[in-house]
Design a protein around this motif. Structure first.
Motif, PDB file in Angstrom:
ATOM      1  N   TYR A 201       0.843  -1.195   0.000  1.00 58.33           N
ATOM      2  CA  TYR A 201       0.000   0.000   0.000  1.00 58.33           C
ATOM      3  C   TYR A 201       0.878   1.244   0.000  1.00 58.33           C
ATOM      4  O   TYR A 201       1.741   1.399   0.863  1.00 58.33           O
ATOM      5  N   VAL A 202       0.674   2.107  -0.982  1.00 55.89           N
ATOM      6  CA  VAL A 202       1.422   3.360  -1.096  1.00 55.89           C
ATOM      7  C   VAL A 202       0.463   4.510  -0.863  1.00 55.89           C
ATOM      8  O   VAL A 202      -0.502   4.694  -1.611  1.00 55.89           O
ATOM      9  N   LEU A 203       0.732   5.297   0.171  1.00 52.69           N
ATOM     10  CA  LEU A 203      -0.142   6.394   0.558  1.00 52.69           C
ATOM     11  C   LEU A 203       0.237   7.688  -0.152  1.00 52.69           C
ATOM     12  O   LEU A 203       1.390   7.892  -0.539  1.00 52.69           O
TER      13      LEU A 203
ATOM     14  N   ASN B 285      12.674   1.658   7.510  1.00 55.75           N
ATOM     15  CA  ASN B 285      11.346   1.881   6.935  1.00 55.75           C
ATOM     16  C   ASN B 285      10.998   0.798   5.924  1.00 55.75           C
ATOM     17  O   ASN B 285       9.897   0.247   5.948  1.00 55.75           O
ATOM     18  N   ILE B 286      11.932   0.501   5.052  1.00 53.09           N
ATOM     19  CA  ILE B 286      11.674  -0.497   4.009  1.00 53.09           C
ATOM     20  C   ILE B 286      11.492  -1.888   4.605  1.00 53.09           C
ATOM     21  O   ILE B 286      10.709  -2.704   4.107  1.00 53.09           O
ATOM     22  N   ALA B 287      12.182  -2.161   5.698  1.00 53.55           N
ATOM     23  CA  ALA B 287      12.244  -3.514   6.251  1.00 53.55           C
ATOM     24  C   ALA B 287      11.056  -3.880   7.143  1.00 53.55           C
ATOM     25  O   ALA B 287      11.028  -5.005   7.673  1.00 53.55           O
ATOM     26  N   GLN B 288      10.077  -3.012   7.309  1.00 51.86           N
ATOM     27  CA  GLN B 288       9.014  -3.259   8.276  1.00 51.86           C
ATOM     28  C   GLN B 288       8.292  -4.590   8.055  1.00 51.86           C
ATOM     29  O   GLN B 288       8.193  -5.424   8.961  1.00 51.86           O
TER      30      GLN B 288
ATOM     31  N   LEU C 183      16.477  -0.350  -3.466  1.00 54.91           N
ATOM     32  CA  LEU C 183      17.054   0.979  -3.647  1.00 54.91           C
ATOM     33  C   LEU C 183      17.689   1.110  -5.028  1.00 54.91           C
ATOM     34  O   LEU C 183      17.495   2.122  -5.728  1.00 54.91           O
ATOM     35  N   GLU C 184      18.425   0.110  -5.430  1.00 50.78           N
ATOM     36  CA  GLU C 184      19.038   0.135  -6.753  1.00 50.78           C
ATOM     37  C   GLU C 184      17.969   0.149  -7.852  1.00 50.78           C
ATOM     38  O   GLU C 184      18.144   0.795  -8.892  1.00 50.78           O
ATOM     39  N   MET C 185      16.859  -0.533  -7.615  1.00 51.78           N
ATOM     40  CA  MET C 185      15.796  -0.628  -8.590  1.00 51.78           C
ATOM     41  C   MET C 185      15.203   0.742  -8.928  1.00 51.78           C
ATOM     42  O   MET C 185      14.745   0.978 -10.058  1.00 51.78           O
ATOM     43  N   VAL C 186      15.187   1.653  -7.951  1.00 51.84           N
ATOM     44  CA  VAL C 186      14.622   2.990  -8.183  1.00 51.84           C
ATOM     45  C   VAL C 186      15.706   4.056  -8.283  1.00 51.84           C
ATOM     46  O   VAL C 186      15.442   5.253  -8.130  1.00 51.84           O
TER      47      VAL C 186
ATOM     48  N   GLY D  93       8.573   5.232  -0.503  1.00 49.27           N
ATOM     49  CA  GLY D  93       7.223   4.749  -0.228  1.00 49.27           C
ATOM     50  C   GLY D  93       6.806   3.627  -1.163  1.00 49.27           C
ATOM     51  O   GLY D  93       6.158   2.661  -0.743  1.00 49.27           O
ATOM     52  N   VAL D  94       7.194   3.758  -2.438  1.00 53.29           N
ATOM     53  CA  VAL D  94       6.851   2.718  -3.417  1.00 53.29           C
ATOM     54  C   VAL D  94       7.592   1.421  -3.107  1.00 53.29           C
ATOM     55  O   VAL D  94       6.988   0.337  -3.059  1.00 53.29           O
ATOM     56  N   ILE D  95       8.900   1.498  -2.872  1.00 52.77           N
ATOM     57  CA  ILE D  95       9.648   0.252  -2.674  1.00 52.77           C
ATOM     58  C   ILE D  95       9.369  -0.356  -1.299  1.00 52.77           C
ATOM     59  O   ILE D  95       9.517  -1.566  -1.126  1.00 52.77           O
ATOM     60  N   ARG D  96       8.964   0.463  -0.321  1.00 54.78           N
ATOM     61  CA  ARG D  96       8.545  -0.121   0.957  1.00 54.78           C
ATOM     62  C   ARG D  96       7.354  -1.048   0.744  1.00 54.78           C
ATOM     63  O   ARG D  96       7.257  -2.122   1.341  1.00 54.78           O
TER      64      ARG D  96
END
Length: 318
Positions: A79-81, A95-98, A118-121, A145-148
């Motif tokens: 979900y991206v807010l 944040n990403i690892a939640q 991170l590398e992907m974006v 936010g997207v990669i999280r």
């Protein structure tokens, strides 16, 4: 992958969503759009049960969403807010690892996944993983936010107007980045926006809502060439403008270099320079204009193109 069957949502006597039916296919980029208060965010949030439906059924992987344990279902639906909502006291890595941490991934796997995303974006892991959100720009925060949402590799991503708060340049860049990212990850994405140009650019199909009801569902080309009613036509606005925003001279002459136009210039700017005889000869033999934007995501039919060029020349190219 996701299916709505006769779904309605009431708040007291107010019917926010009324008898909505649609199916989102696996790997599809499905856009929900409509004016403010039409029920698009409510529709999105009913998918992962942030808002309970009142009547009808929503299916995920061919099972009613109510059959899934809530936490397990949300692990499978990123979900991206709009507000991004990164935890300000945590590093980017934290944040990403939640969700991976909640799923008890090993530290080694989490570290590898964070760096991969991170590398992907386009964000260098060494430079970003240990920063905190306040040290990032708005566009960088939105990428996080997207990669999280992608961290635990869910099959479905919900995105609620994720780029609306960004400046136009950052917004367009992130739209392009997401289109390219989707080519790689092939997720099922349900994307809410109020911007028709964004919907036409991003979506494989579009669902237009009005006062909680579906007005039309179709491809961008179907919306532009076959609007269902006056509401759809009014919401879309100037069809020619939308078509030209997605087209460049190169879209019509890239395979016909003798037509003589610069592929990097907008079509309205150079249409009078194109050899009209050769152009019409070429398209009299082809049903569609296959390349409309640099991502090859849209189709234009000959009628749309001729309509624009005829208007541009005062009707002289019928």
């Amino acid at each position: 992958m996701i299916e709505f069957k006769n779904v309605s949502k009431k708040y007291g006597d107010n019917l926010a969503v009324e008898d909505v039916n649609f199916k989102v296919e696996e790997g599809e980029f499905f856009v929900i759009i409509g004016p403010s208060g039409c029920g698009k965010t409510t529709t999105l949030k009913m998918i992962n049960r942030l808002i309970p439906l009142t009547t009808g059924y929503i299916y995920f992987k061919e099972k009613p969403v109510s059959d899934f344990p809530l936490y397990e279902m949300r692990w499978d639906i990123g979900y991206v807010l709009q507000q991004i909502a990164l935890f300000p006291h945590m590093t980017i890595k934290e944040n990403i690892a939640q969700v991976p941490e909640m799923k008890k991934w090993s530290n080694k796997d989490i570290d590898a996944r964070v760096d991969e995303l991170l590398e992907m974006v386009g964000l260098e892991p060494e430079a970003y993983r240990n920063r905190i959100p306040s040290e990032l720009s708005g566009g960088e925060k939105q990428r996080i936010g997207v990669i999280r949402a992608l961290a635990a590799d869910p099959p479905v991503i919900l995105m609620d107007e994720p780029f609306s708060a960004l400046d136009p340049i950052s917004r367009e860049r992130l739209q392009d980045d997401l289109i390219e990212l989707q080519k790689k990850i092939k997720k099922t994405i349900v994307f809410v926006t109020h911007d028709i140009q964004e919907a036409l650019k991003m979506g494989d199909r579009i669902c237009l809502l009005n006062a909680g009801s579906v007005e039309q569902i179709g491809t961008p080309e179907e919306f532009l060439s076959e609007p269902k009613n006056d509401f759809v036509r009014d919401f879309i606005g100037d069809v020619d403008s939308h078509l030209m925003k997605q087209s460049t001279a190169g879209d019509i002459v890239r395979n016909e270099p003798e037509m003589g136009a610069d592929p990097d210039r907008d079509l309205p700017e150079v249409s009078h320079e194109v050899n009209m005889h050769e152009l019409f000869k070429y398209f009299s033999e082809h049903d569609t204009l296959i390349i409309v934007d640099e991502n090859q995501r849209k189709l234009l039919n000959r009628q749309d193109l001729f309509k624009y060029l005829s208007k541009d020349e005062g009707g002289g190219h019928q």
